[in-house]
Design an enzyme around this catalytic site. Structure first.
Site, PDB file in Angstrom:
ATOM      1  N   TYR A 187       0.821  -1.203   0.000  1.00 46.25           N
ATOM      2  CA  TYR A 187       0.000   0.000   0.000  1.00 46.25           C
ATOM      3  C   TYR A 187       0.852   1.249   0.000  1.00 46.25           C
ATOM      4  O   TYR A 187       0.530   2.238  -0.654  1.00 46.25           O
ATOM      5  CB  TYR A 187      -0.994  -0.025   1.184  1.00 46.25           C
ATOM      6  CG  TYR A 187      -2.183  -0.902   0.873  1.00 46.25           C
ATOM      7  CD1 TYR A 187      -2.281  -2.194   1.381  1.00 46.25           C
ATOM      8  CD2 TYR A 187      -3.165  -0.460  -0.009  1.00 46.25           C
ATOM      9  CE1 TYR A 187      -3.348  -3.013   1.046  1.00 46.25           C
ATOM     10  CE2 TYR A 187      -4.237  -1.273  -0.354  1.00 46.25           C
ATOM     11  CZ  TYR A 187      -4.328  -2.553   0.172  1.00 46.25           C
ATOM     12  OH  TYR A 187      -5.372  -3.361  -0.191  1.00 46.25           O
TER      13      TYR A 187
ATOM     14  N   ARG B 213       1.725   1.888  -3.519  1.00 51.62           N
ATOM     15  CA  ARG B 213       0.601   2.443  -4.279  1.00 51.62           C
ATOM     16  C   ARG B 213       0.362   3.893  -3.886  1.00 51.62           C
ATOM     17  O   ARG B 213       0.059   4.740  -4.715  1.00 51.62           O
ATOM     18  CB  ARG B 213      -0.659   1.597  -4.067  1.00 51.62           C
ATOM     19  CG  ARG B 213      -0.563   0.244  -4.772  1.00 51.62           C
ATOM     20  CD  ARG B 213      -1.710  -0.664  -4.419  1.00 51.62           C
ATOM     21  NE  ARG B 213      -2.970  -0.175  -4.979  1.00 51.62           N
ATOM     22  CZ  ARG B 213      -4.140  -0.716  -4.640  1.00 51.62           C
ATOM     23  NH1 ARG B 213      -4.200  -1.688  -3.743  1.00 51.62           N
ATOM     24  NH2 ARG B 213      -5.248  -0.278  -5.168  1.00 51.62           N
TER      25      ARG B 213
ATOM     26  N   HIS C  40     -15.117   0.914  -1.595  1.00 51.14           N
ATOM     27  CA  HIS C  40     -14.002   0.067  -1.144  1.00 51.14           C
ATOM     28  C   HIS C  40     -13.019   0.825  -0.270  1.00 51.14           C
ATOM     29  O   HIS C  40     -11.928   0.346  -0.016  1.00 51.14           O
ATOM     30  CB  HIS C  40     -13.277  -0.540  -2.362  1.00 51.14           C
ATOM     31  CG  HIS C  40     -14.164  -1.427  -3.167  1.00 51.14           C
ATOM     32  ND1 HIS C  40     -13.880  -1.805  -4.451  1.00 51.14           N
ATOM     33  CD2 HIS C  40     -15.360  -1.984  -2.876  1.00 51.14           C
ATOM     34  CE1 HIS C  40     -14.852  -2.561  -4.920  1.00 51.14           C
ATOM     35  NE2 HIS C  40     -15.764  -2.693  -3.993  1.00 51.14           N
TER      36      HIS C  40
ATOM     37  N   GLY D 201     -15.465   2.525 -16.666  1.00 50.67           N
ATOM     38  CA  GLY D 201     -14.157   1.956 -16.346  1.00 50.67           C
ATOM     39  C   GLY D 201     -14.156   0.893 -15.274  1.00 50.67           C
ATOM     40  O   GLY D 201     -13.294   0.874 -14.406  1.00 50.67           O
TER      41      GLY D 201
ATOM     42  N   SER E  59     -14.704  -3.476 -14.702  1.00 51.13           N
ATOM     43  CA  SER E  59     -14.915  -4.791 -15.326  1.00 51.13           C
ATOM     44  C   SER E  59     -16.179  -5.440 -14.773  1.00 51.13           C
ATOM     45  O   SER E  59     -16.551  -6.531 -15.193  1.00 51.13           O
ATOM     46  CB  SER E  59     -13.691  -5.679 -15.044  1.00 51.13           C
ATOM     47  OG  SER E  59     -13.483  -5.734 -13.641  1.00 51.13           O
TER      48      SER E  59
ATOM     49  N   ASN F  54     -16.372   2.251 -21.560  1.00 49.49           N
ATOM     50  CA  ASN F  54     -15.282   1.314 -21.241  1.00 49.49           C
ATOM     51  C   ASN F  54     -14.422   1.118 -22.491  1.00 49.49           C
ATOM     52  O   ASN F  54     -14.917   1.226 -23.600  1.00 49.49           O
ATOM     53  CB  ASN F  54     -15.883  -0.027 -20.783  1.00 49.49           C
ATOM     54  CG  ASN F  54     -14.844  -0.874 -20.060  1.00 49.49           C
ATOM     55  OD1 ASN F  54     -13.791  -1.175 -20.613  1.00 49.49           O
ATOM     56  ND2 ASN F  54     -15.132  -1.227 -18.820  1.00 49.49           N
TER      57      ASN F  54
END
Ligand code: BV8
Ligand code: ZN
Length: 253
Positions: free
Chosen positions: A72, A75, A128, A201, A203, A227
């Site tokens: 993390y 990132r 999330h 954007g 899936s 997308n």
């Protein structure tokens, strides 16, 4: 210039948006791709390099907090350098326009990169979590609620709770973990109220987020998908705009 959908499809989507009483926007990693944030499942995506099940789960974290925090931290050092792209800006503009017309609007994101907020979106539902927020692993009284930890790179790994000295965890929903019930309630309520949802954007593989566009369509709402490629939603969406979000959304707006 990437290939863009023909004018008529963009116009059809624009007409749906213009006529919407309540517009919902659902985004995934693809909306941040043009900012330089790696997506998860595209080639050379995050999950090519790492086996995420060994990283984005509570068991993985408990087994080796330092290892997961190093991922993390890496990132965060990536994300702190990037800026919102025209797709984020277009979504913030859509919100302002719907609010000006006193119509409903909700932005629901699976992204944890905070870029929607930086682009001016007022209240994204971050299903999330958020990579800049942490909370006490032991949920001590003062550290249980999420709080900002903005150091990049982190001064110590794993970072410590300022209230009890234990370790803190990222305020991020890992696989197998429950989403915040309040976020779920708000997201499903927005899907129920929306007569138009733009899905950008993603899936559409991760639940419960992937269920949201279907809730819109169940209530007779229309779904526009933006997308680069085909997803499980493409066959069901009312309008499919294939191309980069950073070029399509500004055209839409
Ligand atoms: C839960 C945090 C209840 C980590 C993430 C029902 C059915 C099936 C499975 C399940 C289910 N219910 C629960 C599950 C299990 C699991 C799940 O859905 N698994 C999937 C993989 C099958 N769900 C959960 O565990 C969720 N919890 O439901 O709790 C519960 C609890 C206990 C027991 C039972 C049930 C928790 C889900 C949250 C997981 N955390 N991340 C981190 O990020 O560090 S998910 C992870 O994937 C990311 O957060 C990401 O946001 C998310 C989705 O990925 P996308 O955003 O879609 O990104 P992706 O790379 O996949 O796609 C990018 C897309 O963009 C592509 O389509 C590409 O074409 C497009 N694109 C690329 N560039 C562009 C572009 N588009 C436009 N323009 C461009 N330039
Ligand atoms: Zn604590």
């Amino acid at each position: 210039m990437a290939t863009l959908p023909e004018r008529s499809l963009i116009d059809k989507a624009a007409d749906l948006i213009r006529g919407a009483q309540y517009l919902a926007v659902l985004t995934g990693a693809g909306v941040s791709a043009e900012s330089g944030v790696p997506t998860f499942r595209d080639k050379d995506g995050l999950w090519d390099k790492y086996d995420v099940t060994t990283l984005a789960t509570l068991d993985a974290f408990l087994a080796d907090p330092a290892f997961v925090w190093k991922w993390y931290d890496w990132r965060r050092t990536l994300i702190v350098k990037v800026a919102p792209n025209p797709a984020h800006d277009a979504i913030a503009k859509l919100e302002a326009r719907m609010k000006l017309a006193e119509k409903g609007f909700a932005l629901i994101t699976q992204n944890i990169d905070n870029l929607h907020r930086l682009a001016g979106s007022s209240d994204p539902i971050e299903l999330h979590g958020n990579i800049w927020k942490v909370r006490c692993l032991k949920s001590c009284r003062k550290g249980a609620a999420p709080f900002d930890l903005l150091d990049s790179p982190l001064k110590e790994i794993p970072p410590k709770c300022p209230h009890c000295g234990g370790i803190v965890r990222p305020h991020i929903v890992w696989f197998g973990e429950m989403l915040d019930p309040e976020d779920i309630r708000r997201a499903f309520e927005a899907a129920a109220q929306a007569d138009v949802m733009i899905v950008v954007g993603t899936s559409n593989l991760v639940y419960p987020s992937a269920a949201l566009p279907y809730h819109v369509m169940e209530d007779g709402g229309k779904v526009i998908e933006v997308n680069l490629g085909v997803t499980g939603l493409s066959g069901d969406a009312d309008v499919v705009l294939t191309g980069p979000a950073g070029e399509i959304l500004p055209k839409l707006v």
